[in-house]
Design an enzyme around this catalytic site. Structure first.
Site, PDB file in Angstrom:
ATOM      1  N   HIS A 199      30.926 -27.977  -7.452  1.00  0.00           N
ATOM      2  CA  HIS A 199      31.600 -29.272  -7.327  1.00  0.00           C
ATOM      3  C   HIS A 199      30.917 -30.179  -6.311  1.00  0.00           C
ATOM      4  O   HIS A 199      30.366 -29.704  -5.310  1.00  0.00           O
ATOM      5  CB  HIS A 199      33.055 -29.070  -6.885  1.00  0.00           C
ATOM      6  CG  HIS A 199      33.872 -28.250  -7.828  1.00  0.00           C
ATOM      7  ND1 HIS A 199      33.844 -28.439  -9.191  1.00  0.00           N
ATOM      8  CD2 HIS A 199      34.750 -27.228  -7.600  1.00  0.00           C
ATOM      9  CE1 HIS A 199      34.684 -27.582  -9.765  1.00  0.00           C
ATOM     10  NE2 HIS A 199      35.232 -26.831  -8.830  1.00  0.00           N
TER      11      HIS A 199
ATOM     12  N   ASP B 244      32.054 -16.654 -11.849  1.00  0.00           N
ATOM     13  CA  ASP B 244      32.422 -17.249 -10.552  1.00  0.00           C
ATOM     14  C   ASP B 244      32.655 -16.251  -9.414  1.00  0.00           C
ATOM     15  O   ASP B 244      33.628 -16.386  -8.652  1.00  0.00           O
ATOM     16  CB  ASP B 244      33.677 -18.107 -10.720  1.00  0.00           C
ATOM     17  CG  ASP B 244      33.473 -19.297 -11.642  1.00  0.00           C
ATOM     18  OD1 ASP B 244      32.344 -19.493 -12.124  1.00  0.00           O
ATOM     19  OD2 ASP B 244      34.448 -20.023 -11.885  1.00  0.00           O
TER      20      ASP B 244
ATOM     21  N   LYS C 140      29.192 -25.225 -13.584  1.00  0.00           N
ATOM     22  CA  LYS C 140      30.261 -25.980 -14.228  1.00  0.00           C
ATOM     23  C   LYS C 140      31.068 -26.756 -13.184  1.00  0.00           C
ATOM     24  O   LYS C 140      31.001 -26.449 -11.993  1.00  0.00           O
ATOM     25  CB  LYS C 140      31.170 -25.051 -15.029  1.00  0.00           C
ATOM     26  CG  LYS C 140      31.792 -23.921 -14.232  1.00  0.00           C
ATOM     27  CD  LYS C 140      32.462 -22.912 -15.154  1.00  0.00           C
ATOM     28  CE  LYS C 140      33.135 -21.796 -14.379  1.00  0.00           C
ATOM     29  NZ  LYS C 140      34.232 -22.226 -13.525  1.00  0.00           N
TER      30      LYS C 140
ATOM     31  N   CYS D 291      39.449 -19.401 -14.846  1.00  0.00           N
ATOM     32  CA  CYS D 291      38.106 -19.551 -15.428  1.00  0.00           C
ATOM     33  C   CYS D 291      37.741 -18.433 -16.399  1.00  0.00           C
ATOM     34  O   CYS D 291      37.078 -18.687 -17.409  1.00  0.00           O
ATOM     35  CB  CYS D 291      37.073 -19.664 -14.312  1.00  0.00           C
ATOM     36  SG  CYS D 291      37.297 -21.166 -13.312  1.00  0.00           S
TER      37      CYS D 291
ATOM     38  N   HIS E 260      36.654 -26.437  -2.566  1.00  0.00           N
ATOM     39  CA  HIS E 260      36.000 -25.148  -2.782  1.00  0.00           C
ATOM     40  C   HIS E 260      34.713 -25.325  -3.573  1.00  0.00           C
ATOM     41  O   HIS E 260      34.555 -26.274  -4.324  1.00  0.00           O
ATOM     42  CB  HIS E 260      36.927 -24.177  -3.529  1.00  0.00           C
ATOM     43  CG  HIS E 260      37.254 -24.626  -4.928  1.00  0.00           C
ATOM     44  ND1 HIS E 260      38.204 -25.578  -5.196  1.00  0.00           N
ATOM     45  CD2 HIS E 260      36.731 -24.263  -6.136  1.00  0.00           C
ATOM     46  CE1 HIS E 260      38.272 -25.791  -6.501  1.00  0.00           C
ATOM     47  NE2 HIS E 260      37.383 -24.997  -7.093  1.00  0.00           N
TER      48      HIS E 260
ATOM     49  N   HIS F 144      35.673 -34.009  -5.238  1.00  0.00           N
ATOM     50  CA  HIS F 144      35.918 -33.658  -6.634  1.00  0.00           C
ATOM     51  C   HIS F 144      37.383 -33.869  -7.012  1.00  0.00           C
ATOM     52  O   HIS F 144      38.285 -33.712  -6.181  1.00  0.00           O
ATOM     53  CB  HIS F 144      35.522 -32.203  -6.881  1.00  0.00           C
ATOM     54  CG  HIS F 144      35.496 -31.815  -8.314  1.00  0.00           C
ATOM     55  ND1 HIS F 144      36.504 -31.104  -8.914  1.00  0.00           N
ATOM     56  CD2 HIS F 144      34.582 -32.062  -9.296  1.00  0.00           C
ATOM     57  CE1 HIS F 144      36.208 -30.901 -10.183  1.00  0.00           C
ATOM     58  NE2 HIS F 144      35.057 -31.473 -10.444  1.00  0.00           N
TER      59      HIS F 144
ATOM     60  N   ASP G 149      30.949 -22.205 -10.167  1.00  0.00           N
ATOM     61  CA  ASP G 149      31.600 -23.480  -9.868  1.00  0.00           C
ATOM     62  C   ASP G 149      30.674 -24.264  -8.951  1.00  0.00           C
ATOM     63  O   ASP G 149      30.158 -23.711  -7.967  1.00  0.00           O
ATOM     64  CB  ASP G 149      32.939 -23.216  -9.157  1.00  0.00           C
ATOM     65  CG  ASP G 149      34.141 -23.555 -10.012  1.00  0.00           C
ATOM     66  OD1 ASP G 149      33.973 -23.764 -11.225  1.00  0.00           O
ATOM     67  OD2 ASP G 149      35.260 -23.607  -9.467  1.00  0.00           O
TER      68      ASP G 149
END
Length: 230
Positions: free
Chosen positions: A81, A41, A139, A184, A114, A85, A79
């Site tokens: 999203h 990330d 993810k 994470c 984010h 989310h 990440d």
């Protein structure tokens, strides 16, 4: 600003020692065919000026670029999203940033919006050298399910593509760097150990949020399952 709100304890860390330790370790394992550098990330929203900037995040990017040269395999996580989310405080009227709520998949920290898919914040930091990255794991793609780990969503049932990808290629040893150590990175490291991977955290190339002792707790959990911290 997150940096102003949260305790940050890296000032006392001996990064010179950590870097030296990591470099010595990597020098002895260069281009081993079953080893992977897993970059967690390193995205704009987690770096300076981002919506959820991790203190010191930009300082690790040159190190990650340097470490990448030692690996035959490099994988990045991202990440990713959707708007609205479940992890966004803005999706829960009346709730505050960094408040914890209960969801069907368990306790959920509420973060600023984010890494929304297809936005600048979700893109990798521009200084990260991804020339040798062979695979990207996205993810947190499900609206009602968050994911800290690169292996499993937070329900601990729904898998990402990572485990199958590694198994198919007989890649058995993972070296983790990136953001954030206590979320994470730690969740990924712990799941990696539970899945049977030899797992090493290169601490000099990680940074943490460290909210209310979260870094110390994450390190304790990693130690408990046998993650090596170098």
């Amino acid at each position: 600003m997150l940096k102003e709100r949260l305790a940050y304890k890296y000032a006392n860390y001996d990064y010179t020692r950590m870097i030296d330790s990591a470099q010595k370790l990597l020098a002895s394992t260069t281009h081993h065919q079953r080893q992977v550098l897993l970059i967690i990330d390193v995205q704009n929203d987690f770096c300076a000026g981002g919506a959820l900037a991790v203190p010191g995040a930009n300082a690790i990017v040159p190190l990650i670029n340097q470490f990448s040269a030692h690996f035959a395999h490099v994988i990045c996580t991202q990440d990713w999203h959707c708007p609205g989310h479940i992890s966004f405080a803005s999706s829960h009227p009346g709730k505050k940033l960094y408040e914890t709520i209960e969801t069907q998949s368990g306790a959920q920290m509420l973060w600023p919006d984010h890494c929304v898919a297809n936005t600048h914040g979700a893109e990798f930091d521009g200084q990260l050298d991804r020339a040798r990255c062979e695979f990207v794991v996205r993810k947190g793609t499900h609206k009602n399910l968050d994911s800290y780990s690169a292996f499993l969503e937070n329900d601990k049932i729904t898998q990402t593509e990572l485990h199958v990808y590694l198994q198919q290629r007989e890649l058995t040893s993972l070296f983790l760097v990136g953001l954030a150590t206590d979320y994470c990175v730690a969740f990924t490291a712990i799941d990696a150990r539970k899945l049977g991977y030899q797992t090493t955290l290169l601490q000099s190339a990680c940074r943490a949020i460290d909210m209310n002792g979260s870094l110390e707790r994450a390190c304790e959990r990693m130690d408990k399952v046998g993650v090596s911290r170098q």
